[in-house]
Design an enzyme around this catalytic site. Structure first.
Site, PDB file in Angstrom:
ATOM      1  NE  ARG A 187     -76.799 149.107  83.634  1.00 23.89           N
ATOM      2  CZ  ARG A 187     -77.326 150.130  84.304  1.00 23.89           C
ATOM      3  NH1 ARG A 187     -78.552 150.556  84.067  1.00 23.89           N
ATOM      4  NH2 ARG A 187     -76.622 150.770  85.204  1.00 23.89           N
ATOM      5  CB  SER A 238     -70.158 146.919  84.756  1.00 20.46           C
ATOM      6  OG  SER A 238     -69.750 148.044  85.477  1.00 20.46           O
ATOM      7  CD  GLU A 309     -74.093 146.393  82.439  1.00 14.76           C
ATOM      8  OE1 GLU A 309     -74.364 146.209  83.643  1.00 14.76           O
ATOM      9  OE2 GLU A 309     -73.592 147.440  82.007  1.00 14.76           O
TER      10      GLU A 309
HETATM   11  C1  LIG Z   1     -65.297 152.114  79.956  1.00 10.54           C
HETATM   12  C2  LIG Z   1     -66.761 151.781  79.885  1.00 10.54           C
HETATM   13  C3  LIG Z   1     -67.611 152.268  80.858  1.00 10.54           C
HETATM   14  C4  LIG Z   1     -68.988 151.949  80.788  1.00 10.54           C
HETATM   15  N1  LIG Z   1     -69.813 152.466  81.744  1.00 10.54           N
HETATM   16  C5  LIG Z   1     -71.134 152.180  81.688  1.00 10.54           C
HETATM   17  C6  LIG Z   1     -72.024 152.721  82.670  1.00 10.54           C
HETATM   18  O1  LIG Z   1     -71.633 153.480  83.540  1.00 10.54           O
HETATM   19  N2  LIG Z   1     -73.337 152.371  82.592  1.00 10.54           N
HETATM   20  C7  LIG Z   1     -73.808 151.541  81.613  1.00 10.54           C
HETATM   21  O2  LIG Z   1     -75.034 151.263  81.591  1.00 10.54           O
HETATM   22  N3  LIG Z   1     -73.015 151.038  80.671  1.00 10.54           N
HETATM   23  C8  LIG Z   1     -71.684 151.336  80.675  1.00 10.54           C
HETATM   24  N4  LIG Z   1     -70.843 150.825  79.727  1.00 10.54           N
HETATM   25  C9  LIG Z   1     -71.382 149.925  78.687  1.00 10.54           C
HETATM   26  C10 LIG Z   1     -71.794 150.652  77.386  1.00 10.54           C
HETATM   27  O3  LIG Z   1     -71.066 151.822  77.229  1.00 10.54           O
HETATM   28  C11 LIG Z   1     -73.263 150.983  77.357  1.00 10.54           C
HETATM   29  O4  LIG Z   1     -73.999 149.827  77.477  1.00 10.54           O
HETATM   30  C12 LIG Z   1     -73.679 151.698  76.054  1.00 10.54           C
HETATM   31  O5  LIG Z   1     -74.958 152.223  76.223  1.00 10.54           O
HETATM   32  C13 LIG Z   1     -73.683 150.771  74.833  1.00 10.54           C
HETATM   33  O6  LIG Z   1     -73.874 151.566  73.683  1.00 10.54           O
HETATM   34  P1  LIG Z   1     -73.215 151.193  72.284  1.00 10.54           P
HETATM   35  O7  LIG Z   1     -73.643 152.180  71.287  1.00 10.54           O
HETATM   36  O8  LIG Z   1     -71.755 151.025  72.431  1.00 10.54           O
HETATM   37  O9  LIG Z   1     -73.916 149.799  72.005  1.00 10.54           O
HETATM   38  P2  LIG Z   1     -73.274 148.526  71.316  1.00 10.54           P
HETATM   39  O10 LIG Z   1     -72.244 147.959  72.227  1.00 10.54           O
HETATM   40  O11 LIG Z   1     -72.852 148.827  69.935  1.00 10.54           O
HETATM   41  O12 LIG Z   1     -74.539 147.559  71.269  1.00 10.54           O
HETATM   42  C14 LIG Z   1     -75.138 147.104  72.467  1.00 10.54           C
HETATM   43  C15 LIG Z   1     -76.481 146.445  72.104  1.00 10.54           C
HETATM   44  O13 LIG Z   1     -77.377 147.437  71.631  1.00 10.54           O
HETATM   45  C16 LIG Z   1     -77.914 147.042  70.377  1.00 10.54           C
HETATM   46  N5  LIG Z   1     -78.151 148.233  69.579  1.00 10.54           N
HETATM   47  C17 LIG Z   1     -77.320 149.279  69.360  1.00 10.54           C
HETATM   48  N6  LIG Z   1     -77.901 150.188  68.564  1.00 10.54           N
HETATM   49  C18 LIG Z   1     -79.122 149.695  68.262  1.00 10.54           C
HETATM   50  C19 LIG Z   1     -80.199 150.157  67.448  1.00 10.54           C
HETATM   51  N7  LIG Z   1     -80.121 151.302  66.781  1.00 10.54           N
HETATM   52  N8  LIG Z   1     -81.327 149.399  67.364  1.00 10.54           N
HETATM   53  C20 LIG Z   1     -81.421 148.213  68.013  1.00 10.54           C
HETATM   54  N9  LIG Z   1     -80.428 147.721  68.789  1.00 10.54           N
HETATM   55  C21 LIG Z   1     -79.298 148.455  68.903  1.00 10.54           C
HETATM   56  C22 LIG Z   1     -76.830 146.160  69.754  1.00 10.54           C
HETATM   57  O14 LIG Z   1     -77.370 145.295  68.745  1.00 10.54           O
HETATM   58  C23 LIG Z   1     -76.360 145.408  70.981  1.00 10.54           C
HETATM   59  O15 LIG Z   1     -77.242 144.337  71.229  1.00 10.54           O
HETATM   60  C24 LIG Z   1     -69.490 151.135  79.743  1.00 10.54           C
HETATM   61  C25 LIG Z   1     -68.601 150.662  78.761  1.00 10.54           C
HETATM   62  C26 LIG Z   1     -67.255 150.993  78.814  1.00 10.54           C
HETATM   63  C27 LIG Z   1     -66.344 150.504  77.731  1.00 10.54           C
END
Ligand SMILES: Cc1cc2nc3c(=O)[nH]c(=O)nc-3n(C[C@H](O)[C@H](O)[C@H](O)COP(=O)(O)OP(=O)(O)OC[C@H]3O[C@@H](n4cnc5c(N)ncnc54)[C@H](O)[C@@H]3O)c2cc1C
Length: 314
Positions: A187, A238, A309
């Protein structure tokens, strides 16, 4: 002072100046002042940010970042907002959304995806092109940028496994860094520590596969998610990182009898104790209080220090 939306917008305009907004328009952005974050995050909660900026293309994203850096204006990058808990009330920050930076292409067994491509679209693209490697990622919410930032993973798979290189922008230059240089870990990646780097996209590697087999495995992964995760409620997935390989946070919280424990509108899911869900009207303070409570209980009973996380944006 009367805190209406109009007053809020006026004060933001006064702080940054009308020319600031005009520059962003010229760079091809849509600009929203005093924008509520609840519609931009999967938790469906949180207050307003000062300026919400949506570049309409990759070029627009690069110009915007260059401009903000030159002006010494700190900003946060938002992917799909599936790992974020925005604070309640007014958050003094600029947010740059990557949602419209979403190009996808393939060259043999390689896929190039820009930062705002959703993981769902990436998986479907791989399937359509008969490329295997993302089967376990099907149903993972979020964007390519977000997944790379935190090296998202599930069912024994991690984003890093498929990464060949990541295209980044440091405010001056656009360049590629290799998987090794991205320093992926559990992570985590270099992007967590080097906030200077903005992810523009990534090249992924896959293997040729048989479409029916790929689709079958994707559907199986999705079935597992629906069975185990409370997808019927807003959440950010999570809440805690696994502190060590042999410590399952969800099971530990469940054994403490905390399933269903509620503070305000935030609840420890009855279905999966590793999730906090928004039962309706939850605030960021409710989520924070619940996180604090769980951390204290886990420390007290197991002697384990939990780390979140999910990210709090205050
Ligand atoms: C129902 C549910 C299930 C999930 N299951 C999982 C799972 O199985 N495994 C898991 O690992 N995660 C899981 N997650 C968490 C999440 O989906 C992941 O962490 C996902 O990869 C986050 O992506 P995002 O685009 O939504 O990032 P965001 O939430 O928008 O941002 C997360 C971080 O990434 C940074 N970021 C985003 N884009 C960029 C960029 N272009 N450059 C620099 N920094 C950037 C942001 O600034 C922030 O710090 C889950 C979430 C939900 C709601």
């Amino acid at each position: 002072m009367d805190y209406t939306l109009e007053n809020c917008r006026e004060s933001v305009l006064k702080k940054y100046g009308r020319r600031f907004v005009e520059f962003l328009w010229e760079y091809g952005c849509d600009v929203f002042l005093c924008e509520s974050m609840s519609g931009h995050v999967s938790f469906r909660l949180g207050g307003c940010v000062e300026v919400f900026i949506v570049p309409n293309s990759l070029e627009s994203l690069v110009s915007t970042i260059k401009f903000l850096r030159n002006e010494n204006l700190p900003f946060r990058v938002l992917g799909n907002g599936t790992n974020i808990v925005p604070g309640d009330g007014f958050i003094e920050t600029l947010v740059v959304s990557t949602e419209r930076v979403s190009e996808l292409s393939t060259d043999g067994t390689k896929i190039y995806a820009s930062t705002g491509v959703s993981f769902k679209r990436l998986c479907q693209f791989a399937l359509k092109n008969g490329l295997s490697g993302f089967e376990k990622a099907y149903g993972l919410p979020g964007s390519v940028g977000g997944a790379i930032y935190m090296n998202a993973g599930c069912y024994g798979w991690e984003t890093a496994e498929n990464v060949v290189s990541v295209t980044v922008f440091d405010g001056v230059d656009v360049y590629n860094i290799s998987r090794e240089e991205a320093k992926f870990d559990y992570r985590s990646s270099i992007f967590r520590t080097d906030r200077n780097l903005v992810i523009l996209g990534a090249t992924f590697t896959c293997k040729p596969g048989e479409r029916n087999a790929i689709e079958h495995e994707m559907m199986e992964t999705l079935r597992q998610r629906y069975k185990k995760q409370p997808l019927e409620y807003p959440s950010a997935g999570s809440v805690f990182k696994r502190p060590r390989q042999d410590f399952y946070v969800g099971t530990a919280i469940e054994e403490l009898g905390l399933k269903g424990y509620t503070i305000g509108g935030a609840q420890i899911s009855e279905k999966h104790a590793g999730f906090i869900i928004n039962k309706g009207g939850a605030s960021a303070s409710d989520v924070k209080a619940l996180v604090k409570f769980v951390k204290e209980k886990v420390r007290e009973v197991y002697g384990v220090e939990l780390e979140t996380e999910i990210e709090f944006w205050d």
